[in-house]
Design an enzyme around this catalytic site. Structure first.
Site, PDB file in Angstrom:
ATOM      1  N   LYS A 186      -5.228  -8.589   1.250  1.00  0.00           N
ATOM      2  CA  LYS A 186      -5.978  -9.833   1.153  1.00  0.00           C
ATOM      3  C   LYS A 186      -5.029 -10.950   0.703  1.00  0.00           C
ATOM      4  CE  LYS A 186      -7.680 -11.301  -2.535  1.00  0.00           C
ATOM      5  NZ  LYS A 186      -6.805 -11.689  -3.642  1.00  0.00           N
ATOM      6  N   HIS A 216      -9.192  -4.358  -3.158  1.00  0.00           N
ATOM      7  CA  HIS A 216      -8.997  -3.283  -4.136  1.00  0.00           C
ATOM      8  C   HIS A 216     -10.184  -3.101  -5.080  1.00  0.00           C
ATOM      9  CE1 HIS A 216      -7.582  -6.509  -6.820  1.00  0.00           C
ATOM     10  NE2 HIS A 216      -7.810  -5.668  -7.814  1.00  0.00           N
ATOM     11  N   HIS A 278     -13.637 -10.095  -3.538  1.00  0.00           N
ATOM     12  CA  HIS A 278     -14.119  -9.223  -4.606  1.00  0.00           C
ATOM     13  C   HIS A 278     -15.586  -9.508  -5.019  1.00  0.00           C
ATOM     14  CE1 HIS A 278      -9.963  -8.327  -4.610  1.00  0.00           C
ATOM     15  NE2 HIS A 278      -9.564  -9.192  -5.514  1.00  0.00           N
TER      16      HIS A 278
HETATM   17  P1  NDP Z   1       5.589 -11.090  -3.291  1.00  0.00           P
HETATM   18  O1  NDP Z   1       5.950 -12.463  -2.870  1.00  0.00           O
HETATM   19  O2  NDP Z   1       5.871 -10.657  -4.677  1.00  0.00           O
HETATM   20  O3  NDP Z   1       6.304 -10.029  -2.315  1.00  0.00           O
HETATM   21  C1  NDP Z   1       6.378 -10.189  -0.945  1.00  0.00           C
HETATM   22  C2  NDP Z   1       7.348  -9.188  -0.345  1.00  0.00           C
HETATM   23  O4  NDP Z   1       7.441  -9.455   1.050  1.00  0.00           O
HETATM   24  C3  NDP Z   1       8.751  -9.234  -0.891  1.00  0.00           C
HETATM   25  O5  NDP Z   1       9.267  -7.926  -0.921  1.00  0.00           O
HETATM   26  C4  NDP Z   1       9.495 -10.060   0.156  1.00  0.00           C
HETATM   27  O6  NDP Z   1      10.854  -9.672   0.077  1.00  0.00           O
HETATM   28  C5  NDP Z   1       8.822  -9.575   1.422  1.00  0.00           C
HETATM   29  N1  NDP Z   1       8.888 -10.507   2.537  1.00  0.00           N
HETATM   30  C6  NDP Z   1       8.447 -11.776   2.588  1.00  0.00           C
HETATM   31  N2  NDP Z   1       8.693 -12.305   3.796  1.00  0.00           N
HETATM   32  C7  NDP Z   1       9.292 -11.346   4.526  1.00  0.00           C
HETATM   33  C8  NDP Z   1       9.794 -11.267   5.846  1.00  0.00           C
HETATM   34  N3  NDP Z   1       9.743 -12.299   6.690  1.00  0.00           N
HETATM   35  N4  NDP Z   1      10.357 -10.115   6.256  1.00  0.00           N
HETATM   36  C9  NDP Z   1      10.433  -9.048   5.412  1.00  0.00           C
HETATM   37  N5  NDP Z   1       9.969  -9.059   4.175  1.00  0.00           N
HETATM   38  C10 NDP Z   1       9.404 -10.184   3.717  1.00  0.00           C
HETATM   39  O7  NDP Z   1       4.034 -10.937  -2.944  1.00  0.00           O
HETATM   40  P2  NDP Z   1       3.009  -9.889  -3.573  1.00  0.00           P
HETATM   41  O8  NDP Z   1       3.649  -8.562  -3.636  1.00  0.00           O
HETATM   42  O9  NDP Z   1       2.407 -10.477  -4.793  1.00  0.00           O
HETATM   43  O10 NDP Z   1       1.840  -9.904  -2.489  1.00  0.00           O
HETATM   44  C11 NDP Z   1       1.955  -9.229  -1.258  1.00  0.00           C
HETATM   45  C12 NDP Z   1       0.593  -9.246  -0.566  1.00  0.00           C
HETATM   46  O11 NDP Z   1      -0.346  -8.555  -1.379  1.00  0.00           O
HETATM   47  C13 NDP Z   1       0.010 -10.648  -0.400  1.00  0.00           C
HETATM   48  O12 NDP Z   1      -0.726 -10.689   0.785  1.00  0.00           O
HETATM   49  C14 NDP Z   1      -0.921 -10.796  -1.595  1.00  0.00           C
HETATM   50  O13 NDP Z   1      -1.937 -11.727  -1.360  1.00  0.00           O
HETATM   51  C15 NDP Z   1      -1.458  -9.383  -1.696  1.00  0.00           C
HETATM   52  N6  NDP Z   1      -1.958  -9.054  -3.032  1.00  0.00           N
HETATM   53  C16 NDP Z   1      -1.131  -9.063  -4.109  1.00  0.00           C
HETATM   54  C17 NDP Z   1      -1.602  -8.713  -5.354  1.00  0.00           C
HETATM   55  C18 NDP Z   1      -0.704  -8.684  -6.544  1.00  0.00           C
HETATM   56  O14 NDP Z   1      -1.193  -8.300  -7.623  1.00  0.00           O
HETATM   57  N7  NDP Z   1       0.564  -9.029  -6.406  1.00  0.00           N
HETATM   58  C19 NDP Z   1      -3.022  -8.332  -5.575  1.00  0.00           C
HETATM   59  C20 NDP Z   1      -3.815  -8.316  -4.354  1.00  0.00           C
HETATM   60  C21 NDP Z   1      -3.273  -8.680  -3.147  1.00  0.00           C
HETATM   61  P3  NDP Z   1      12.084 -10.556   0.611  1.00  0.00           P
HETATM   62  O15 NDP Z   1      11.774 -11.981   0.201  1.00  0.00           O
HETATM   63  O16 NDP Z   1      13.277  -9.925   0.001  1.00  0.00           O
HETATM   64  O17 NDP Z   1      12.047 -10.359   2.058  1.00  0.00           O
HETATM   65  C1  BG6 Z   2      -6.309 -10.103  -6.856  1.00  0.00           C
HETATM   66  C2  BG6 Z   2      -6.128 -11.574  -7.053  1.00  0.00           C
HETATM   67  O1  BG6 Z   2      -6.922  -9.846  -5.618  1.00  0.00           O
HETATM   68  O2  BG6 Z   2      -7.154  -9.603  -7.877  1.00  0.00           O
HETATM   69  C3  BG6 Z   2      -5.539 -11.858  -8.420  1.00  0.00           C
HETATM   70  O3  BG6 Z   2      -5.239 -12.063  -6.063  1.00  0.00           O
HETATM   71  C4  BG6 Z   2      -6.382 -11.246  -9.491  1.00  0.00           C
HETATM   72  O4  BG6 Z   2      -5.435 -13.258  -8.647  1.00  0.00           O
HETATM   73  C5  BG6 Z   2      -6.622  -9.775  -9.184  1.00  0.00           C
HETATM   74  O5  BG6 Z   2      -5.683 -11.359 -10.712  1.00  0.00           O
HETATM   75  C6  BG6 Z   2      -7.638  -9.198 -10.152  1.00  0.00           C
HETATM   76  O6  BG6 Z   2      -7.664  -7.809  -9.985  1.00  0.00           O
HETATM   77  P1  BG6 Z   2      -8.047  -6.869 -11.201  1.00  0.00           P
HETATM   78  O7  BG6 Z   2      -8.047  -5.514 -10.606  1.00  0.00           O
HETATM   79  O8  BG6 Z   2      -7.011  -7.077 -12.243  1.00  0.00           O
HETATM   80  O9  BG6 Z   2      -9.395  -7.350 -11.642  1.00  0.00           O
END
Ligand code: NDP
Ligand code: BG6
Length: 536
Positions: A186, A216, A278
């Site tokens: 998401k 999630h 959510h």
């Molecule tokens: P980050 O920005 O921390 O990580 C993104 C990753 O993608 C990095 O490893 C980056 O590495 C890689 N990346 C970005 N662009 C490219 C590309 N063109 N080619 C290859 N690799 C790429 O994001 P998050 O981990 O926080 O989030 C990831 C997804 O999960 C999003 O859609 C977010 O909305 C979703 N999400 C995240 C949550 C969280 O708690 N973090 C919770 C719920 C959903 P590099 O730049 O080295 O390529």
């Molecule tokens: C993610 C949102 O989907 O859910 C975050 O992108 C938020 O902003 C998180 O913090 C909340 O998840 P949880 O499991 O900690 O309630």
């Protein structure tokens, strides 16, 4: 590209260090390679790796299970990737104790290849690595799970490249082997239109049974328990309707602020981040009709019907039914914290809401006239997510005036987090001098409590662990279907459009560490109702 001089031996089937049958009632996953696209990101480090580690701990992954991490960083190798993942596991709240023997089992299963996933030409390197990793697997076991843990802005080119590269072939039926499954994180789109475009693209290249849109919250234990509580107990369902329920409150309160995600949040805001997915998912589970069976499609059919029954918000109704606000500096958990506009990567003039409260009506036979109040915000007083169902007051109270004034309605609370459980509050007489029941006897509300940990003696599985295992098994009930995601956007789109085209003259604010803005309280006080202050 990531030059790799020496190749590690590929995992060949061998008993896991902790080889043992899975717990009764839990299936072991099919053999597969999990390709984490975006493997160095926050989600991968904080959620996915701990979930994999835990699944291995519980003997739920197959002995051939392998992970291929992909990101752009060309300086990474298998070794640096493994070191980063070991660090992530050691720092994770979700891993109780880092077990070195288990790590020795997991470590050689982790591989890395660098690629820019928006570039079609970079997929050859991923293909080569996959061939190498799968070389010793019988063809029918070369299952591939592609996990899009990348920023949503690159979902579309990646889906397209995955298909065109031939690495993720479309399969005709769910039973075809080897399988290929795609997990999409998401936010799924940023509006109805963009979600529909992404759905069309996904379904043009893959079948619905291959597509797992993750939310999630659906993997959280209490959320799964909502249906069991409602449909496996005869005492709740007969009163689960407008005749007995006065209103429903759904709260997802967070104490965290931006945590380095200011850039993402400036794009999203609280409504896209929490409500479209959510909170609406929680609402559908509370409000849906009993499904014909507990199958993915039957459950999802009923959820879609609820989303389609939510009364559309319009320019006329939004100002009376929705409140937005932003946090200012304050104190959370005894620490001083900055306001939203002072967070890194946030504009000092930003009008992105970090809190919203919403009154929704579900226009159907069961819920006509029952308001659903939803609220969520960052930097609130406590981290708590819960669904509170408040029942109507008894039709006639024969007690004295003071007793009547002290009465509290019955409330059934499903605590999603923390301390997952269920509580039911009701009135009792405070023990004391015997008095006639008609006079002002003293009464007090008490709670009947069910606590997961106390009842089952163990902490519930984190959501990502449950959901990852489901993908590896091919169980889609806890994932959202294309029409469901679109129906949720249809509810939320008018609100986002209205707010974006009507910037407030003065953005309502709330101090970090409070329960939100005064306007949020007023929204429901008009109906003679108050927000619960959740006990955690
Ligand atoms: P980050 O920005 O921390 O990580 C993104 C990753 O993608 C990095 O490893 C980056 O590495 C890689 N990346 C970005 N662009 C490219 C590309 N063109 N080619 C290859 N690799 C790429 O994001 P998050 O981990 O926080 O989030 C990831 C997804 O999960 C999003 O859609 C977010 O909305 C979703 N999400 C995240 C949550 C969280 O708690 N973090 C919770 C719920 C959903 P590099 O730049 O080295 O390529
Ligand atoms: C993610 C949102 O989907 O859910 C975050 O992108 C938020 O902003 C998180 O913090 C909340 O998840 P949880 O499991 O900690 O309630």
């Amino acid at each position: 590209m990531n030059p790799r001089d020496a190749r590690d031996p590929v995992i060949s089937p061998r008993p896991m260090q902790h080889e043992r049958a899975p717990e009764p009632g839990r299936d072991r996953a099919d053999p597969c390679t999990m390709i984490i696209l975006g493997a160095l990101g926050d989600l991968s480090r904080r959620k996915l790796l701990p979930a994999i580690y835990q699944l291995m701990h519980e003997h739920l992954v197959d002995e051939r299970f392998t992970v291929l991490g992909v990101a752009r960083d060309g300086a990474q190798t298998d070794d640096t990737f493994r070191a980063a993942m070991a660090k992530a596991l050691k720092e994770s709240d979700e891993v109780e104790q880092f077990d070195d023997a288990l790590w020795q089992d997991l470590c050689p299963r982790l591989h890395f290849v660098s690629a820019d996933l928006t570039k079609a030409e970079d997929y050859a390197a991923i293909g080569k690595e996959l061939e190498h990793l799968e070389a010793k697997c019988p063809p029918e076991q070369r299952n591939r799970l592609f996990y899009l843990a990348v920023p949503p802005s690159v979902f579309e080119p990646i889906v397209c490249n995955l298909s065109k590269s031939g690495l993720a072939p479309r399969t005709k039926t769910q039973d075809e082997r080897p399988w290929t499954r795609i997990v999409v994180e998401k936010p799924f789109g940023r509006s109805f239109e963009t979600a529909q475009r992404l759905n069309n693209m996904l379904l043009g290249m893959f079948a619905e049974h291959q597509t797992y849109r993750i939310d999630h919250y659906l993997g959280k234990e209490t959320v799964q328990n909502v249906l069991v509580l409602r449909f496996a107990n005869s005492i709740f369902e007969p009163i689960w309707n407008r005749q007995w329920i006065q209103h429903v409150q759904i709260t997802a309160a967070e104490t965290v602020g931006m945590e380095g995600r200011g850039k993402y949040y400036e794009e999203a805001g609280v409504v896209r981040d929490m409500f479209q997915n959510h909170l609406l998912q929680l609402l559908t589970l509370v409000a849906m009709e009993p499904p014909a069976q507990m199958s993915a499609n039957s459950v999802r059919d009923e959820k879609v019907k609820v989303l389609r029954s939510i009364r559309w918000l319009t320019e006329e109704t939004i100002p009376h039914n929705a409140v937005r606000a932003q946090y200012t500096a304050g104190t959370v958990g005894g620490k001083s914290v900055a306001g939203y506009r002072q967070e890194p990567d946030v504009s000092p003039e930003s009008i992105r809401p970090t809190f919203a409260a919403l009154r929704l009506a579900v226009d159907n036979w069961r819920w006509n006239g029952v308001p659903f109040y939803l609220r969520s915000g960052k930097r609130l007083a406590k981290r708590v997510s819960e669904i509170a169902v408040q029942f109507r007051s008894p039709p006639h109270l024969m007690f004295g005036h003071e007793t009547r004034a002290a009465m509290r309605p019955n409330v059934l609370v499903m605590r999603v987090q923390p301390n997952e459980g269920v509580s039911l509050s009701f009135q009792v007489k405070v023990p004391g001098a015997a008095v006639a029941l008609t006079s002002n006897i003293e009464i007090a509300p008490v709670n009947m409590e069910f606590d997961y940990t106390q009842a089952f003696g163990e902490v519930t599985a984190p959501a990502y662990e449950t959901l990852l295992l489901d993908v590896m098994i091919g169980e889609a009930t806890l994932f959202t279907r294309s029409d469901e995601v679109e129906a949720a956007w249809r509810v939320i789109d008018p609100l986002i459009q209205y707010w974006e085209s009507h910037p407030p003259k003065r953005m309502p604010t709330y101090a970090a560490g409070s329960w939100g803005p005064r306007e949020g309280d007023e929204l429901i006080e008009e109906d003679g109702v108050e927000w619960r202050e959740p006990e955690v």
